[in-house]
Design a protein around this motif. Structure first.
Motif, PDB file in Angstrom:
ATOM      1  N   SER A   1       0.842  -1.217   0.000  1.00  0.00           N
ATOM      2  CA  SER A   1       0.000   0.000   0.000  1.00  0.00           C
ATOM      3  C   SER A   1       0.872   1.260   0.000  1.00  0.00           C
ATOM      4  O   SER A   1       0.449   2.316  -0.470  1.00  0.00           O
ATOM      5  CB  SER A   1      -0.944  -0.001   1.200  1.00  0.00           C
ATOM      6  OG  SER A   1      -0.199  -0.022   2.398  1.00  0.00           O
ATOM      7  N   LEU A   2       2.104   1.128   0.502  1.00  0.00           N
ATOM      8  CA  LEU A   2       2.998   2.300   0.515  1.00  0.00           C
ATOM      9  C   LEU A   2       3.532   2.636  -0.879  1.00  0.00           C
ATOM     10  O   LEU A   2       3.980   3.755  -1.126  1.00  0.00           O
ATOM     11  CB  LEU A   2       4.158   2.066   1.481  1.00  0.00           C
ATOM     12  CG  LEU A   2       3.753   2.160   2.955  1.00  0.00           C
ATOM     13  CD1 LEU A   2       4.914   1.788   3.858  1.00  0.00           C
ATOM     14  CD2 LEU A   2       3.247   3.560   3.279  1.00  0.00           C
TER      15      LEU A   2
ATOM     16  N   ILE B   1       1.562   2.645  -3.416  1.00  0.00           N
ATOM     17  CA  ILE B   1       0.486   3.528  -3.894  1.00  0.00           C
ATOM     18  C   ILE B   1       0.639   4.918  -3.269  1.00  0.00           C
ATOM     19  O   ILE B   1       0.514   5.936  -3.952  1.00  0.00           O
ATOM     20  CB  ILE B   1      -0.886   2.913  -3.553  1.00  0.00           C
ATOM     21  CG1 ILE B   1      -1.016   1.540  -4.214  1.00  0.00           C
ATOM     22  CG2 ILE B   1      -2.024   3.815  -4.003  1.00  0.00           C
ATOM     23  CD1 ILE B   1      -2.192   0.720  -3.719  1.00  0.00           C
ATOM     24  N   VAL B   2       0.946   4.950  -1.975  1.00  0.00           N
ATOM     25  CA  VAL B   2       1.140   6.242  -1.297  1.00  0.00           C
ATOM     26  C   VAL B   2       2.290   7.008  -1.952  1.00  0.00           C
ATOM     27  O   VAL B   2       2.181   8.203  -2.244  1.00  0.00           O
ATOM     28  CB  VAL B   2       1.433   6.031   0.207  1.00  0.00           C
ATOM     29  CG1 VAL B   2       1.861   7.344   0.855  1.00  0.00           C
ATOM     30  CG2 VAL B   2       0.214   5.468   0.913  1.00  0.00           C
TER      31      VAL B   2
END
Lengths: 354, 173
Positions: A164-165, A167-168
């Motif tokens: 998910s990081l 994407i961040v």
């Protein structure tokens, strides 16, 4: 995952393809570092520092790709309990962490010149640092678990979550004000043939190298040691050759310049950081930067780092470019020389391709 | 058990994603307007819009000391009238609510980094020391400002966005 290919044939094919991809990657890297086109005028620093775009951006996107494949393998393991997923995930995380570290270093050294400071907690820089640290934490977490099955399960769950990081990090410079350019700026840079072809090839071959290293690690292949050693030697020679004008002699920055009607340089105002001086040439010198002047009348030698010679001067690169070449090639070399079979993977049959 | 592990992973992903977004939003640069609340010298990194000042001569007064200023668009170069002391490059940064500060940068360092005709982008980020106790005013040309806020600039953090869509160049030979 029935590939319908004999494992031995596949391994042999990969070992034949990897040197070709590496050769193309090294060739385009070195060409870009020595000859790559760059913005004619820039906001700050040496325009030649923008040759780092051919080094930093492909490395950064390779790290995103590797972390995405790590998450894919992790989900495969969690969903199907397929040990090949666990092995793919582990291998991709190892490579991704190296690429993320390279991304941070090559980006920061470039920022030192083009942003005015190497590290300023820019949202994108901070997000990539967070991404790197999150995947770095994968290893102590993994090693702290002694039960093999539980270790694979926790590792996979963590790798999938840490994705998910990515994407961040991707969003960071798009959702808030950042010094870091977006993909649109990269598209603008590569829109012209003089930059687009080389940048496209750099992306293609750098991603090819990352996938090749992943295939080598996943299958536990052992490329000839001469291959890893050659990459290191070629990279170091290229970096030293690129850096040689920087070493010895005083480096000046061109603050201003005067051209004659033919576009030849007749006078430079240069600075060594402590003061300025004017350098007048008895014989006008053809600008080493082509074009000498932009359509809107800006002199393109301004901002460049130079070394004065007896009758003229030489444009020198920013130190971040040879450093990037050296670090990238040495990292690729180290990953090629790595013996993956000795690693702590317990999915021992994971490299069997049926 | 497989599903519970996947759900746990997704849950952690959501938490990490939220933490990451919070980190990104909290690491963005503060607007110049936020300086209005400071009452003592503070190291700051802020962003603002540079003000177009036109072209001409002006007088810059910093804490009562006059400087002769040459204004060249978004910035000016100020030299002490006494002939002694530091020369400054200066420019105004305006925040989202119209609050402005005067940014002062050592002239020698400014020209050695930016060259003779620097490009200012829509937004400029500066790192420096905010000094609310220093007053300054600029008079002359088209300008008549009285400014009570100063940033002593340590570094201008330039975005490089504007560099990418211009002409490209190569080194000859």
């Amino acid at each position: 995952m029935k590939l319908g290919v004999e494992p031995r044939v596949l391994s042999r094919s990969i070992l034949l393809v990897v040197p070709v991809i590496l050769t193309l990657d090294m060739a385009t890297l070195i060409y870009a570092a020595f000859k790559g086109a760059f913005p004619a005028t820039v906001s700050l620093g040496s325009p030649l520092a923008y040759r780092n775009i051919y080094i930093h951006v492909p490395i950064a996107l390779s790290s995103y790709l590797l972390f995405a494949l790590a998450a894919l393998g992790a989900m495969l393991y969690l969903w199907k309990e397929d040990p090949r997923g666990a092995k793919l995930s582990y291998t991709a995380v190892v490579l991704g962490v190296v690429y993320a570290a390279l991304t941070l270093i090559t980006g920061s050294t470039w920022a030192q010149e083009s942003w005015g400071v190497a590290w300023n907690w820019d949202p994108k820089q901070t997000a990539v640092l967070f991404l790197f640290l999150a995947f770095l934490a994968y290893f102590p977490i993994r090693r702290s678990i002694s039960d093999p099955e539980r270790r694979e399960r926790v590792s996979a769950a963590y790798a999938a979550a840490a994705f998910s990081l990515v994407i961040v990090s991707f969003l960071a410079n798009r959702i808030v004000e950042s010094l870091h350019p977006t993909g649109q700026a990269i598209q603008q840079f590569s829109a012209e043939p003089v930059t687009g072809v080389l940048f496209g090839l750099r992306m293609l071959f750098a991603l090819g190298t990352a996938i090749s290293l992943l295939a080598v690690g996943y299958l536990g292949l052992t490329p000839p040691r001469i291959l890893g050693a050659s990459v290191a030697v070629v990279g170091i020679i290229a970096a030293l050759a690129l850096a040689s004008p920087i070493v010895g002699g005083e480096i000046y920055r061109v603050v201003d310049a005067k051209l004659d009607s033919s576009g030849n340089i007749i006078e430079l105002v240069v600075s060594d950081g402590s003061g300025e001086r004017e350098v007048v040439f008895d014989n006008p010198i053809p600008s080493p930067i082509v074009p000498a002047i932009t359509i809107d009348g800006r002199i393109t030698i301004v901002g460049h780092l130079i070394k004065l010679k007896d009758e003229g001067f030489e444009v020198v690169p920013h130190w971040s470019t040879p450093l990037g070449v050296a670090l990238y090639t040495l990292s690729i070399s180290a990953l090629l020389l790595r013996r993956w079979n000795k690693d702590d993977l317990n999915s021992s049959n994971a490299n069997t391709i049926s | 058990m497989k599903m519970s592990t996947i759900l746990l992973s997704l849950g952690i992903a959501v938490v990490i994603f939220a933490a990451g977004l919070y980190m990104v939003y909290s690491s963005t640069y503060s607007d110049v307007s936020t300086l209005a609340t400071l009452s003592s010298p503070t190291r700051v990194t802020v962003q603002g819009s540079p003000l177009m000042m036109g072209v001409g001569e002006a007088t810059l007064i910093i804490n009562g000391e006059p400087y002769r200023a040459r204004i060249q668009g978004y910035y000016g170069i100020a030299e002490p009238l006494s002939g002694e002391g530091r020369s400054y490059a200066f420019f105004f940064l305006t925040g989202s609510d119209g609050y402005s500060v005067l940014a002062l940068y050592d002239a020698r360092e400014f020209t050695s980094k930016y060259g003779g005709s620097p490009v200012f982008e829509d937004t400029v980020v500066v790192d420096g020391v905010f000094r609310p106790e220093v007053t300054a005013s600029v008079q002359g040309a088209d300008l008549e400002f009285t400014i009570t806020n100063i940033i002593e600039v340590k570094a201008i953090l330039k975005g490089c966005h504007a560099s990418y869509d211009g002409e490209k160049a190569v080194v000859a030979g």
